[in-house]
Design an enzyme around this catalytic site. Structure first.
Site, PDB file in Angstrom:
ATOM      1  N   GLY A   8     -26.904  63.287  -4.422  1.00 39.06           N
ATOM      2  CA  GLY A   8     -25.629  62.570  -4.325  1.00 39.06           C
ATOM      3  C   GLY A   8     -24.990  62.476  -5.703  1.00 39.06           C
ATOM      4  O   GLY A   8     -25.440  61.681  -6.538  1.00 39.06           O
ATOM      5  N   GLY A  10     -22.020  61.358  -6.684  1.00 35.76           N
ATOM      6  CA  GLY A  10     -20.801  60.549  -6.669  1.00 35.76           C
ATOM      7  C   GLY A  10     -20.742  59.704  -7.931  1.00 35.76           C
ATOM      8  O   GLY A  10     -21.139  60.163  -9.012  1.00 35.76           O
ATOM      9  N   ALA A  11     -20.250  58.463  -7.785  1.00 37.63           N
ATOM     10  CA  ALA A  11     -20.073  57.597  -8.953  1.00 37.63           C
ATOM     11  C   ALA A  11     -21.412  57.315  -9.650  1.00 37.63           C
ATOM     12  O   ALA A  11     -21.600  57.626 -10.834  1.00 37.63           O
ATOM     13  CB  ALA A  11     -19.406  56.292  -8.517  1.00 37.63           C
ATOM     14  N   GLY A  13     -24.434  58.666  -9.000  1.00 36.47           N
ATOM     15  CA  GLY A  13     -25.134  59.918  -9.296  1.00 36.47           C
ATOM     16  C   GLY A  13     -24.600  60.563 -10.570  1.00 36.47           C
ATOM     17  O   GLY A  13     -25.368  61.064 -11.399  1.00 36.47           O
ATOM     18  N   ASN A  98     -27.474  49.849  -2.974  1.00 37.37           N
ATOM     19  CA  ASN A  98     -27.303  48.408  -2.886  1.00 37.37           C
ATOM     20  C   ASN A  98     -28.177  47.813  -1.791  1.00 37.37           C
ATOM     21  O   ASN A  98     -28.696  48.539  -0.940  1.00 37.37           O
ATOM     22  CB  ASN A  98     -25.831  48.081  -2.620  1.00 37.37           C
ATOM     23  CG  ASN A  98     -25.108  47.747  -3.911  1.00 37.37           C
ATOM     24  OD1 ASN A  98     -25.696  47.140  -4.809  1.00 37.37           O
ATOM     25  ND2 ASN A  98     -23.853  48.133  -4.005  1.00 37.37           N
ATOM     26  N   LYS A 179     -28.493  40.325  -7.142  1.00 34.53           N
ATOM     27  CA  LYS A 179     -27.419  41.318  -6.964  1.00 34.53           C
ATOM     28  C   LYS A 179     -26.785  41.184  -5.570  1.00 34.53           C
ATOM     29  O   LYS A 179     -25.567  41.282  -5.420  1.00 34.53           O
ATOM     30  CB  LYS A 179     -28.007  42.720  -7.171  1.00 34.53           C
ATOM     31  CG  LYS A 179     -27.062  43.886  -6.939  1.00 34.53           C
ATOM     32  CD  LYS A 179     -26.292  44.242  -8.175  1.00 34.53           C
ATOM     33  CE  LYS A 179     -25.101  45.170  -7.935  1.00 34.53           C
ATOM     34  NZ  LYS A 179     -25.445  46.549  -7.711  1.00 34.53           N
ATOM     35  N   ASN A 183     -22.956  40.482  -4.420  1.00 32.23           N
ATOM     36  CA  ASN A 183     -22.225  41.383  -3.518  1.00 32.23           C
ATOM     37  C   ASN A 183     -21.719  40.686  -2.249  1.00 32.23           C
ATOM     38  O   ASN A 183     -20.728  41.128  -1.661  1.00 32.23           O
ATOM     39  CB  ASN A 183     -23.120  42.556  -3.104  1.00 32.23           C
ATOM     40  CG  ASN A 183     -23.206  43.616  -4.190  1.00 32.23           C
ATOM     41  OD1 ASN A 183     -22.345  43.687  -5.074  1.00 32.23           O
ATOM     42  ND2 ASN A 183     -24.229  44.442  -4.148  1.00 32.23           N
ATOM     43  N   SER A 248     -16.649  47.785  -4.037  1.00 32.48           N
ATOM     44  CA  SER A 248     -16.821  49.055  -3.315  1.00 32.48           C
ATOM     45  C   SER A 248     -16.519  48.925  -1.820  1.00 32.48           C
ATOM     46  O   SER A 248     -16.046  49.875  -1.201  1.00 32.48           O
ATOM     47  CB  SER A 248     -18.225  49.617  -3.546  1.00 32.48           C
ATOM     48  OG  SER A 248     -19.176  48.792  -2.943  1.00 32.48           O
ATOM     49  N   GLU A 260     -20.700  49.716   3.356  1.00 36.38           N
ATOM     50  CA  GLU A 260     -22.129  49.372   3.381  1.00 36.38           C
ATOM     51  C   GLU A 260     -22.342  47.932   3.884  1.00 36.38           C
ATOM     52  O   GLU A 260     -23.241  47.238   3.430  1.00 36.38           O
ATOM     53  CB  GLU A 260     -22.722  49.549   1.989  1.00 36.38           C
ATOM     54  CG  GLU A 260     -22.716  50.995   1.522  1.00 36.38           C
ATOM     55  CD  GLU A 260     -23.455  51.206   0.207  1.00 36.38           C
ATOM     56  OE1 GLU A 260     -24.316  52.088   0.126  1.00 36.38           O
ATOM     57  OE2 GLU A 260     -23.145  50.474  -0.752  1.00 36.38           O
TER      58      GLU A 260
HETATM   59  N1  LIG Z   1     -20.266  52.633  -7.650  1.00 38.09           N
HETATM   60  C1  LIG Z   1     -20.822  51.546  -8.197  1.00 38.09           C
HETATM   61  O1  LIG Z   1     -20.265  50.939  -9.111  1.00 38.09           O
HETATM   62  C2  LIG Z   1     -22.181  51.061  -7.720  1.00 38.09           C
HETATM   63  C3  LIG Z   1     -22.830  50.085  -8.458  1.00 38.09           C
HETATM   64  C4  LIG Z   1     -24.103  49.676  -8.062  1.00 38.09           C
HETATM   65  C5  LIG Z   1     -24.698  50.234  -6.932  1.00 38.09           C
HETATM   66  N2  LIG Z   1     -24.026  51.164  -6.215  1.00 38.09           N
HETATM   67  C6  LIG Z   1     -24.707  51.736  -5.044  1.00 38.09           C
HETATM   68  O2  LIG Z   1     -25.039  53.097  -5.302  1.00 38.09           O
HETATM   69  C7  LIG Z   1     -25.020  53.842  -4.094  1.00 38.09           C
HETATM   70  C8  LIG Z   1     -24.101  55.054  -4.286  1.00 38.09           C
HETATM   71  O3  LIG Z   1     -22.777  54.567  -4.461  1.00 38.09           O
HETATM   72  P1  LIG Z   1     -21.602  55.418  -5.123  1.00 38.09           P
HETATM   73  O4  LIG Z   1     -20.535  54.469  -5.473  1.00 38.09           O
HETATM   74  O5  LIG Z   1     -22.144  56.320  -6.162  1.00 38.09           O
HETATM   75  O6  LIG Z   1     -21.144  56.294  -3.850  1.00 38.09           O
HETATM   76  P2  LIG Z   1     -20.262  57.613  -3.836  1.00 38.09           P
HETATM   77  O7  LIG Z   1     -19.416  57.714  -5.053  1.00 38.09           O
HETATM   78  O8  LIG Z   1     -19.630  57.674  -2.482  1.00 38.09           O
HETATM   79  O9  LIG Z   1     -21.352  58.770  -3.939  1.00 38.09           O
HETATM   80  C9  LIG Z   1     -22.257  59.044  -2.914  1.00 38.09           C
HETATM   81  C10 LIG Z   1     -22.488  60.542  -2.950  1.00 38.09           C
HETATM   82  O10 LIG Z   1     -23.540  60.858  -2.057  1.00 38.09           O
HETATM   83  C11 LIG Z   1     -23.237  62.123  -1.516  1.00 38.09           C
HETATM   84  N3  LIG Z   1     -24.059  62.379  -0.338  1.00 38.09           N
HETATM   85  C12 LIG Z   1     -24.072  61.746   0.860  1.00 38.09           C
HETATM   86  N4  LIG Z   1     -25.002  62.273   1.667  1.00 38.09           N
HETATM   87  C13 LIG Z   1     -25.571  63.287   0.976  1.00 38.09           C
HETATM   88  C14 LIG Z   1     -26.604  64.209   1.264  1.00 38.09           C
HETATM   89  N5  LIG Z   1     -27.220  64.217   2.435  1.00 38.09           N
HETATM   90  N6  LIG Z   1     -26.940  65.111   0.321  1.00 38.09           N
HETATM   91  C15 LIG Z   1     -26.323  65.136  -0.883  1.00 38.09           C
HETATM   92  N7  LIG Z   1     -25.357  64.265  -1.229  1.00 38.09           N
HETATM   93  C16 LIG Z   1     -24.984  63.364  -0.307  1.00 38.09           C
HETATM   94  C17 LIG Z   1     -21.749  62.063  -1.245  1.00 38.09           C
HETATM   95  O11 LIG Z   1     -21.292  63.360  -1.079  1.00 38.09           O
HETATM   96  P3  LIG Z   1     -19.795  63.753  -0.627  1.00 38.09           P
HETATM   97  O12 LIG Z   1     -19.065  63.851  -1.929  1.00 38.09           O
HETATM   98  O13 LIG Z   1     -19.999  65.063   0.046  1.00 38.09           O
HETATM   99  O14 LIG Z   1     -19.311  62.659   0.262  1.00 38.09           O
HETATM  100  C18 LIG Z   1     -21.275  61.382  -2.530  1.00 38.09           C
HETATM  101  O15 LIG Z   1     -21.021  62.331  -3.534  1.00 38.09           O
HETATM  102  C19 LIG Z   1     -24.520  52.884  -3.001  1.00 38.09           C
HETATM  103  O16 LIG Z   1     -25.594  52.323  -2.295  1.00 38.09           O
HETATM  104  C20 LIG Z   1     -23.817  51.798  -3.800  1.00 38.09           C
HETATM  105  O17 LIG Z   1     -23.788  50.562  -3.148  1.00 38.09           O
HETATM  106  C21 LIG Z   1     -22.792  51.615  -6.589  1.00 38.09           C
END
Ligand SMILES: NC(=O)c1ccc[n+]([C@@H]2O[C@H](COP(=O)([O-])OP(=O)(O)OC[C@H]3O[C@@H](n4cnc5c(N)ncnc54)[C@H](OP(=O)(O)O)[C@@H]3O)[C@@H](O)[C@H]2O)c1
Length: 297
Positions: A8, A10-11, A13, A98, A179, A183, A248, A260
């Protein structure tokens, strides 16, 4: 040097990939659903170009030493499809999601002793598929166990830099529930479809404090040490944010994506029930968010 796969990109990752890149010694694989030619991460210290292999086919993935999961909680089943090949040499899996149910969520896919729940706080946004903006340092907490200490070593060089603070804690339960308490009231913002300034009114502030109080009561029943003053402190924290801050859940609702809610307010209700603790405010928030996402009219 370790072979590390981030599932993953995304943000979170992207932020993790930049920390691994900054650590400067790892072989990184980014496991994504769509091909990724490059990944650039803007950080307060400058732009980091992540040098990584990209893999989109779980069956072709190569074994690594660590798997870092940075997908959304509701993508656990598809995420787990990566484990067979990536974990072929017994790699542990660190879950950066989360909520407080990392182990339960991944129990069908990976043995308990190979799963490491991680709490991360990181101000980060995904600007495009190949660009992530990290606005400040990442605070990462893991339990004090052999796995937690092994994980911390991945970032030991990056730890000397200001972009990450890694804490190996003897009280991870409190870290997770603290946390979740932060949230919990985010759901109010998502329901009102308004940024965190919406919590400045007296009535919304009361609701937010009530949701935190419910979460803290459930967390205490699970062994977390959470002060009685937490609802007040967390509300003050929300009110100190710029009023246009977007959490988020709200960002996902605005973008028409799933949220979520189940891993956040749903978990508070679920675990509360187990302990006989009433959670009416979180129950209502969870039910409304579920109804809004449901395809049933
Ligand atoms: N963002 C924050 O500030 C933050 C802070 C603390 C905790 N978190 C937690 O961290 C986790 C991730 O959040 P995020 O904000 O990073 O989400 P995000 O930006 O939506 O990134 C998630 C990524 O996972 C990918 N994905 C989904 N299924 C997949 C699979 N089977 N194989 C490979 N990649 C896959 C998605 O791909 P696609 O691009 O194809 O959709 C997307 O790129 C969540 O649980 C969130 O609550 C986030």
């Amino acid at each position: 040097m370790a072979r590390v796969a981030v599932v993953g990109a995304g943000a979170i990752g992207g932020a993790l990939a930049s920390l691994l890149e900054t650590a400067g010694k790892h072989e990184i694989t980014l496991c994504t659903r769509s091909p990724l030619d490059a990944l650039e991460v803007d950080t307060p210290e400058g732009t980091v170009l992540v040098h990584a292999r990209n893999e989109c086919d779980a069956k072709r993935a190569k074994a690594v030493d660590w798997v870092l999961v940075a997908t959304k909680t509701y993508d656990a089943a598809s995420t787990a499809q990566w484990f067979a090949e990536l974990c072929a040499d017994g790699a542990p899996v660190a879950v950066f999601q989360n909520g407080v149910e990392h182990r339960e969520r991944f129990a069908p896919y990976i043995s308990r002793d190979r799963l490491l729940p991680v709490v991360i706080d990181c101000p980060v946004e995904r600007k495009a598929a190949d660009r992530v903006h990290v606005r400040g340092a990442a605070l990462i907490k893991v339990e004090d166990s052999a796995l937690g200490r092994g994980f911390a070593e991945l970032f030991s060089d990056a730890g000397a830099k200001p972009n990450v603070k890694l804490e190996v804690t003897g009280d991870f339960t409190t870290a997770m529930w603290w946390k979740l308490c932060v949230n919990a009231p985010g759901a109010l913002s998502a329901l009102a479809m308004k940024p965190s300034g919406v919590l400045r009114s007296e009535s919304m502030g009361r609701l937010a404090q009530g949701m935190v109080a419910e979460c803290a009561a459930v967390g205490r029943a699970e062994g977390a040490r959470l002060a009685e003053s937490l609802p007040e402190e967390i509300l003050a924290q929300y009110r100190r944010q710029p009023p246009d801050s977007v959490n988020s859940l709200l960002a996902d609702r605005r973008a028409g994506r799933r949220t979520e809610w189940d891993a956040r307010n749903g978990a508070i209700v679920r675990i509360g029930k187990k302990h006989g603790i009433e959670t009416p405010l979180n129950s209502m928030a969870a039910a409304l968010l579920e109804a809004m996402e449901s395809e049933i009219v």
